[in-house]
Structures are given as C-alpha cells and as structure tokens.
Design an enzyme around this catalytic site. Structure first.
Site, PDB file in Angstrom:
ATOM      1  N   ASP A  20       0.799  -1.229   0.000  1.00 42.70           N
ATOM      2  CA  ASP A  20       0.000   0.000   0.000  1.00 42.70           C
ATOM      3  C   ASP A  20       0.837   1.287   0.000  1.00 42.70           C
ATOM      4  O   ASP A  20       0.295   2.377   0.083  1.00 42.70           O
ATOM      5  CB  ASP A  20      -0.919   0.011   1.233  1.00 42.70           C
ATOM      6  CG  ASP A  20      -2.026  -1.012   1.096  1.00 42.70           C
ATOM      7  OD1 ASP A  20      -2.267  -1.463  -0.044  1.00 42.70           O
ATOM      8  OD2 ASP A  20      -2.621  -1.363   2.119  1.00 42.70           O
ATOM      9  N   HIS A 224      29.457   5.944  -8.143  1.00 46.44           N
ATOM     10  CA  HIS A 224      28.105   6.226  -7.651  1.00 46.44           C
ATOM     11  C   HIS A 224      27.812   5.428  -6.379  1.00 46.44           C
ATOM     12  O   HIS A 224      26.737   4.847  -6.226  1.00 46.44           O
ATOM     13  CB  HIS A 224      27.053   5.965  -8.741  1.00 46.44           C
ATOM     14  CG  HIS A 224      27.021   7.054  -9.773  1.00 46.44           C
ATOM     15  ND1 HIS A 224      26.297   6.971 -10.942  1.00 46.44           N
ATOM     16  CD2 HIS A 224      27.624   8.267  -9.812  1.00 46.44           C
ATOM     17  CE1 HIS A 224      26.465   8.079 -11.645  1.00 46.44           C
ATOM     18  NE2 HIS A 224      27.263   8.876 -10.979  1.00 46.44           N
ATOM     19  N   ASP A 241      29.225  13.849  -2.448  1.00 47.25           N
ATOM     20  CA  ASP A 241      28.597  14.356  -3.672  1.00 47.25           C
ATOM     21  C   ASP A 241      27.106  14.422  -3.364  1.00 47.25           C
ATOM     22  O   ASP A 241      26.432  13.383  -3.306  1.00 47.25           O
ATOM     23  CB  ASP A 241      28.905  13.396  -4.832  1.00 47.25           C
ATOM     24  CG  ASP A 241      28.331  13.884  -6.163  1.00 47.25           C
ATOM     25  OD1 ASP A 241      27.485  14.798  -6.163  1.00 47.25           O
ATOM     26  OD2 ASP A 241      28.731  13.321  -7.205  1.00 47.25           O
ATOM     27  N   ASP A 252      24.251  20.208  -7.590  1.00 48.47           N
ATOM     28  CA  ASP A 252      25.097  19.003  -7.674  1.00 48.47           C
ATOM     29  C   ASP A 252      26.519  19.400  -7.287  1.00 48.47           C
ATOM     30  O   ASP A 252      27.240  19.973  -8.091  1.00 48.47           O
ATOM     31  CB  ASP A 252      25.033  18.482  -9.125  1.00 48.47           C
ATOM     32  CG  ASP A 252      25.788  17.172  -9.307  1.00 48.47           C
ATOM     33  OD1 ASP A 252      26.235  16.590  -8.308  1.00 48.47           O
ATOM     34  OD2 ASP A 252      25.929  16.744 -10.473  1.00 48.47           O
ATOM     35  N   HIS A 331      35.372   9.154 -15.917  1.00 45.90           N
ATOM     36  CA  HIS A 331      34.154   9.893 -16.290  1.00 45.90           C
ATOM     37  C   HIS A 331      34.501  11.203 -16.985  1.00 45.90           C
ATOM     38  O   HIS A 331      35.662  11.573 -17.115  1.00 45.90           O
ATOM     39  CB  HIS A 331      33.243  10.105 -15.073  1.00 45.90           C
ATOM     40  CG  HIS A 331      33.823  10.937 -13.969  1.00 45.90           C
ATOM     41  ND1 HIS A 331      33.877  12.307 -14.017  1.00 45.90           N
ATOM     42  CD2 HIS A 331      34.372  10.590 -12.773  1.00 45.90           C
ATOM     43  CE1 HIS A 331      34.412  12.762 -12.900  1.00 45.90           C
ATOM     44  NE2 HIS A 331      34.734  11.740 -12.131  1.00 45.90           N
ATOM     45  N   HIS A 335      28.254  17.850 -16.949  1.00 46.35           N
ATOM     46  CA  HIS A 335      26.984  17.582 -17.636  1.00 46.35           C
ATOM     47  C   HIS A 335      26.117  18.809 -17.466  1.00 46.35           C
ATOM     48  O   HIS A 335      26.364  19.650 -16.593  1.00 46.35           O
ATOM     49  CB  HIS A 335      26.312  16.335 -17.039  1.00 46.35           C
ATOM     50  CG  HIS A 335      26.252  16.333 -15.532  1.00 46.35           C
ATOM     51  ND1 HIS A 335      25.280  17.005 -14.833  1.00 46.35           N
ATOM     52  CD2 HIS A 335      27.061  15.781 -14.585  1.00 46.35           C
ATOM     53  CE1 HIS A 335      25.479  16.846 -13.536  1.00 46.35           C
ATOM     54  NE2 HIS A 335      26.572  16.118 -13.342  1.00 46.35           N
ATOM     55  N   HIS A 342      21.298  15.246 -14.253  1.00 49.74           N
ATOM     56  CA  HIS A 342      21.923  15.107 -15.578  1.00 49.74           C
ATOM     57  C   HIS A 342      20.878  15.652 -16.545  1.00 49.74           C
ATOM     58  O   HIS A 342      20.009  14.936 -17.011  1.00 49.74           O
ATOM     59  CB  HIS A 342      22.264  13.650 -15.888  1.00 49.74           C
ATOM     60  CG  HIS A 342      23.371  13.119 -15.017  1.00 49.74           C
ATOM     61  ND1 HIS A 342      23.769  11.821 -15.006  1.00 49.74           N
ATOM     62  CD2 HIS A 342      24.178  13.744 -14.119  1.00 49.74           C
ATOM     63  CE1 HIS A 342      24.767  11.649 -14.139  1.00 49.74           C
ATOM     64  NE2 HIS A 342      25.022  12.806 -13.586  1.00 49.74           N
ATOM     65  N   GLU A 365      33.481  18.902 -12.877  1.00 52.61           N
ATOM     66  CA  GLU A 365      33.742  17.928 -11.813  1.00 52.61           C
ATOM     67  C   GLU A 365      34.829  16.908 -12.141  1.00 52.61           C
ATOM     68  O   GLU A 365      34.553  15.710 -12.168  1.00 52.61           O
ATOM     69  CB  GLU A 365      32.448  17.206 -11.451  1.00 52.61           C
ATOM     70  CG  GLU A 365      31.676  16.616 -12.640  1.00 52.61           C
ATOM     71  CD  GLU A 365      30.452  15.822 -12.191  1.00 52.61           C
ATOM     72  OE1 GLU A 365      30.610  14.935 -11.343  1.00 52.61           O
ATOM     73  OE2 GLU A 365      29.347  16.085 -12.699  1.00 52.61           O
ATOM     74  N   TYR A 369      40.916   8.817  -9.212  1.00 49.05           N
ATOM     75  CA  TYR A 369      40.503   7.686  -8.378  1.00 49.05           C
ATOM     76  C   TYR A 369      41.570   6.606  -8.487  1.00 49.05           C
ATOM     77  O   TYR A 369      41.735   6.000  -9.540  1.00 49.05           O
ATOM     78  CB  TYR A 369      39.144   7.155  -8.839  1.00 49.05           C
ATOM     79  CG  TYR A 369      38.136   8.268  -9.034  1.00 49.05           C
ATOM     80  CD1 TYR A 369      37.327   8.693  -7.978  1.00 49.05           C
ATOM     81  CD2 TYR A 369      38.017   8.925 -10.264  1.00 49.05           C
ATOM     82  CE1 TYR A 369      36.423   9.729  -8.146  1.00 49.05           C
ATOM     83  CE2 TYR A 369      37.119   9.958 -10.445  1.00 49.05           C
ATOM     84  CZ  TYR A 369      36.321  10.366  -9.386  1.00 49.05           C
ATOM     85  OH  TYR A 369      35.444  11.400  -9.565  1.00 49.05           O
ATOM     86  N   ARG A 387      37.140  14.000  -5.991  1.00 50.11           N
ATOM     87  CA  ARG A 387      36.397  14.728  -7.015  1.00 50.11           C
ATOM     88  C   ARG A 387      36.031  16.090  -6.435  1.00 50.11           C
ATOM     89  O   ARG A 387      35.752  16.197  -5.236  1.00 50.11           O
ATOM     90  CB  ARG A 387      35.130  13.954  -7.424  1.00 50.11           C
ATOM     91  CG  ARG A 387      34.261  14.703  -8.435  1.00 50.11           C
ATOM     92  CD  ARG A 387      33.212  13.808  -9.139  1.00 50.11           C
ATOM     93  NE  ARG A 387      32.195  13.273  -8.259  1.00 50.11           N
ATOM     94  CZ  ARG A 387      32.133  12.023  -7.840  1.00 50.11           C
ATOM     95  NH1 ARG A 387      33.048  11.146  -8.223  1.00 50.11           N
ATOM     96  NH2 ARG A 387      31.158  11.622  -7.039  1.00 50.11           N
ATOM     97  N   GLU A 389      33.467  19.260  -7.470  1.00 48.66           N
ATOM     98  CA  GLU A 389      32.392  19.568  -8.419  1.00 48.66           C
ATOM     99  C   GLU A 389      31.685  20.864  -8.064  1.00 48.66           C
ATOM    100  O   GLU A 389      31.193  21.027  -6.950  1.00 48.66           O
ATOM    101  CB  GLU A 389      31.367  18.416  -8.423  1.00 48.66           C
ATOM    102  CG  GLU A 389      30.138  18.697  -9.272  1.00 48.66           C
ATOM    103  CD  GLU A 389      29.194  17.502  -9.377  1.00 48.66           C
ATOM    104  OE1 GLU A 389      29.075  16.737  -8.404  1.00 48.66           O
ATOM    105  OE2 GLU A 389      28.579  17.346 -10.445  1.00 48.66           O
TER     106      GLU A 389
HETATM  107  N1  GLY Z   1      25.928  13.303  -8.641  1.00 44.83           N
HETATM  108  C1  GLY Z   1      26.031  12.768  -9.923  1.00 44.83           C
HETATM  109  C2  GLY Z   1      26.972  13.519 -10.737  1.00 44.83           C
HETATM  110  O1  GLY Z   1      27.792  14.241 -10.200  1.00 44.83           O
HETATM  111  O2  GLY Z   1      26.939  13.500 -11.922  1.00 44.83           O
HETATM  112 MN    MN Z   2      27.549  15.957 -11.480  1.00 41.34          MN
HETATM  113 MN    MN Z   3      27.668  15.141  -8.346  1.00 38.63          MN
END
Ligand code: GLY
Ligand code: MN
Ligand code: MN
Length: 420
Positions: A20, A224, A241, A252, A331, A335, A342, A365, A369, A387, A389
C-alpha cells in the site's frame, strides 16, 4: 509549434513501493516545466488557435472523500484559476474527449517511450480518429518528438529558473559546510548523510536531486557509491557528492576533505592536481567555447599532474592521445544541470560539440581515483578518490560559479573540517 498541431504531455505516474506504500511522488520534469502542475493523473494538451482555449488540462476532480485521505486537489476550477489552463476536463473523460482534439490535426507533438502504458493509450486514441476517415475526418500524418523541442528550451535557463537553482545551490552549500564541520573520525557515513538531509529539509528542499554519495576512503573510488554505511577512519579522505532539489531544480556539489581535518602529503598532492584541473576547466566556460573545452583543459592538467607525481610514465601528450589517463579518470568533466541533475539538451549539434551560450548551466567535476592492488602504483596513493564539483552558469561575458560558497582550497577546508 506554429499552427496546425497538437502537443500532448502526460504527468508522471504514481509508482508502488511495496503493497500500500507509494514512492514519494515527483512530477515529470517536462510536464512541470510546461504546466507548473504537480499532481499525478493529469494530461496537458496544447492546441494553438483552438477557439475554446489553447491550453487544455485533464486532471482529477475535487472529491471530498478522497481529499480526506490524501489531501487537497486543484480540481477543474483550480486548473484554470491557479495554473492558467483555458479549459479543464476530468481525467476520467479523456478517452471520450482526446480523439476529438486529434481530429484534423496534421501533426502530433508527443514524447514516445517514456511511459509505455501512456504510449499504448496514445495509439488507441489515434486509431479512434482513423476509424472516422469515412466521415471525412483526417488523422495525424506527422509525429514530432516533443521532448526535443522542450529540452532545447530547458537548456537555456530563464531568470525564474535561475532563482530556483540559486536557492537549491545555497541550500546545498550550507549542507556541505555543515557536513564538513560535523565530521569526525569514528562517525559513520550515514551519520554524515543525516546532517546533509537535515540541512536540506530544514531549508525547504523536499528531496535531494539524487541519492547523496558519502564515501570514505576506498569507497570514494566507487563513482556512484550510495551504501553510505561504513565507518569514517582517521587518516582517510571523505568524498561527499550531494545536492538539494528546490522547486524542481537540482544542484550538484562534490567536495573531498580529510576526515581528521588534515590532508596527508600524498592526499594533498593529488588533491591539488584535481583542484588545478578544475580551475583550468572552469576558465574554459564562456560563450563561444564548445562543450568539450572544459574537459580538454581538465584532462591536460590531470595528465601532467599524474606524470609529475610519478603515477604515470611517459609524456602528458601521449597519455592524452592514448587516453591512458582513463586508468584514474573514467568519467567526463561535467553535464548540463537543471530540473534533472543530468539535465536535458544535446551535447553535439550536427556531429560537433555544442557551443556554450549564456543561460546554460553545467557542472565542472574532474576527479582522480586510485584503487588498490596495482604494483605499478606506489602504495601511498592507494585508495585515494578525489572529485571536486561546482555548478557553473554561462554568462554573457564568461561564467559564474554558483557554488563558490563551499570551500575547496586546502587551507580553507582544513579550517572548517571538525569545527562544528
Ligand atoms: N551526482 C552525480 C553527478 O555528479 O553526476
Ligand atoms: Mn555531477
Ligand atoms: Mn555530483
């Protein structure tokens, strides 16, 4: 759209979590962009030049008994009065009314494939119109991807959108500062996440823009990572993050800092390479530059840094050409950012990287790593994931870093961590 077409947008469906219990409802971003209407079970129809009104909204009717259980609905009157619909109908009547709206329309604007059940209903309505061909009714001859049209609009933010994004960014910045200040060795990742969640909610963000990543030590090398259930160790770095959503707009932000408030020599050396790469990338954000310019600038600094620190052999030029840096940086550098973290909008136009324009918002970002176990890599670098960002707005004469309130210089970070 011009004249001679009809656009149809469904609201996001409600999803069941278990028995439910429903997942917290979030409206479809395109639907919300066009209507500002946040109830489920709704369909927006745009019909340029329709005599009885161009914006038709199908939605739930008022229902005192249902509202007693689940809260107030706008109803047909609210759809017109509060959301600017010209005409509103009960959602239960859509099968009877929509085929009529499709009659004699040469073009249908509709985003196919997002909600398969709604796709099936669309097919049914179009077929209903086809059965009326002997009565002289013509059925649509052209189907146009509505998502492409709306996404190009969403890519360039209006003043109102930037106000919402600025608020999302402020809330997230406060949350990151709070998490940094509260952090201590021995805490768990989820306890730090709790500080973020509290700071988000307290300031009017109803949900994060994406699941928060709170990753200590080696966990930062999982891009992630969302388990957030490890204990934070003295001597490790912590990568956070996390970004709040505010009025359907995302932020972000990533920061990486030492759990105990002091970077080790190796952590600091690697951190400064990433920071320099990020600053070089941000410098490339300006109108007229192409989308990939920040990424190229970041990769150049990262490759040079990897060579200077002895993590890679050979020339930076060769490392870039052969994409060998991907061993430590898989990566891309950013974005689009907007209603979706994204966000929508094409990155290439006609096979070429898109040119940046004022009003676009993107993340920058870069990261490095270094996993463990590779004998080619000195042990002191193992399990360091970094990272950094920021969210960056393209302005008329360059850019504005929206997230500059969150410290990222080594000495600024060391002054904040553990201070709260
Ligand atoms: N938090 C996902 C990214 O940085 O793209
Ligand atoms: Mn991002
Ligand atoms: Mn991010």
């Amino acid at each position: 759209m011009g004249e001679g077409g009809i656009a149809i947008l469904p609201a996001a469906p409600v999803r069941i979590r278990n028995r439910d219990v429903e997942y917290p409802y979030r409206q479809d971003s395109d639907f919300y962009y066009v209507t500002g209407f946040d109830e489920p079970e709704a369909v927006a129809v745009l019909v340029p030049k329709r005599k009885r009104g161009e914006f038709v909204l199908f939605c739930r009717e008022r229902d005192p008994e249902m509202e007693l259980w689940n809260g107030i609905r706008s109803g047909l009157e609210g759809a017109c009065k509060d959301y600017g619909a010209d005409d509103a109908f009960p959602i239960g009547d859509i099968d009877d009314i929509l085929p009529g709206l499709l009659e004699n329309q040469p073009r249908v604007y509709y985003a196919m494939g997002y909600y398969p059940e709604f796709d099936q209903r669309m097919i049914g309505w179009v077929n209903r119109v086809r059965t009326r061909s002997r009565a002289g009714v013509s059925s649509p001859g052209e189907f146009v991807a509505l998502d492409n049209v709306i996404h190009e609009m969403r890519l360039v933010k209006s003043k109102a959108e930037l106000r919402a994004m600025t608020r999302a960014v402020q809330i997230s910045s406060d949350a990151h500062l709070r998490a940094m200040a509260m952090c201590r060795p021995g805490m768990t990742e989820y306890q730090v996440e709790a500080e973020l969640s509290y700071a988000f909610k307290r300031s009017g963000s109803r949900r994060p823009a994406y699941p928060s990543i709170v990753a200590g030590g080696a966990n930062a090398c999982v891009l992630h990572y969302t388990d957030n259930n490890d204990t934070l160790r003295d001597g490790d770095l912590l990568l956070i993050d996390a970004g709040a959503e505010y009025d359907y707009y995302a932020s972000d932000i990533t920061r990486t800092f030492p759990v105990n408030g002091r970077f080790s020599k190796a952590q600091r050396a690697l951190y400064e390479v990433v920071l320099e790469a990020q600053q070089a990338a941000i410098e490339q954000v300006k109108p007229g530059n192409h989308w990939n310019a920040p990424h190229e600038a970041a990769v150049e600094v990262l490759a040079e840094g990897l060579v200077a620190l002895g993590l890679m052999k050979g020339s930076a030029k060769n490392i870039i050409k052969k994409e060998r840096y991907r061993k430590f940086y898989v990566h891309r550098t950013g974005h689009w950012l907007g209603m979706d973290v994204h966000d929508v909008g094409d990155y290439k136009i006609g096979g070429e990287w898109r040119v940046l324009e004022p009003g676009m918002v993107m993340t920058v970002e870069p990261g490095l790593y270094v996993g463990s176990g590779d004998k080619q890599v000195a042990r002191k670098w193992w399990n360091i994931g970094i990272r950094i960002e920021d969210d960056v707005l393209v302005t008329r004469d360059g850019h504005k870093v929206l997230t500059s309130a969150v410290p990222k210089a080594v000495d600024e970070i060391e002054a904040v961590v553990g201070s709260g």
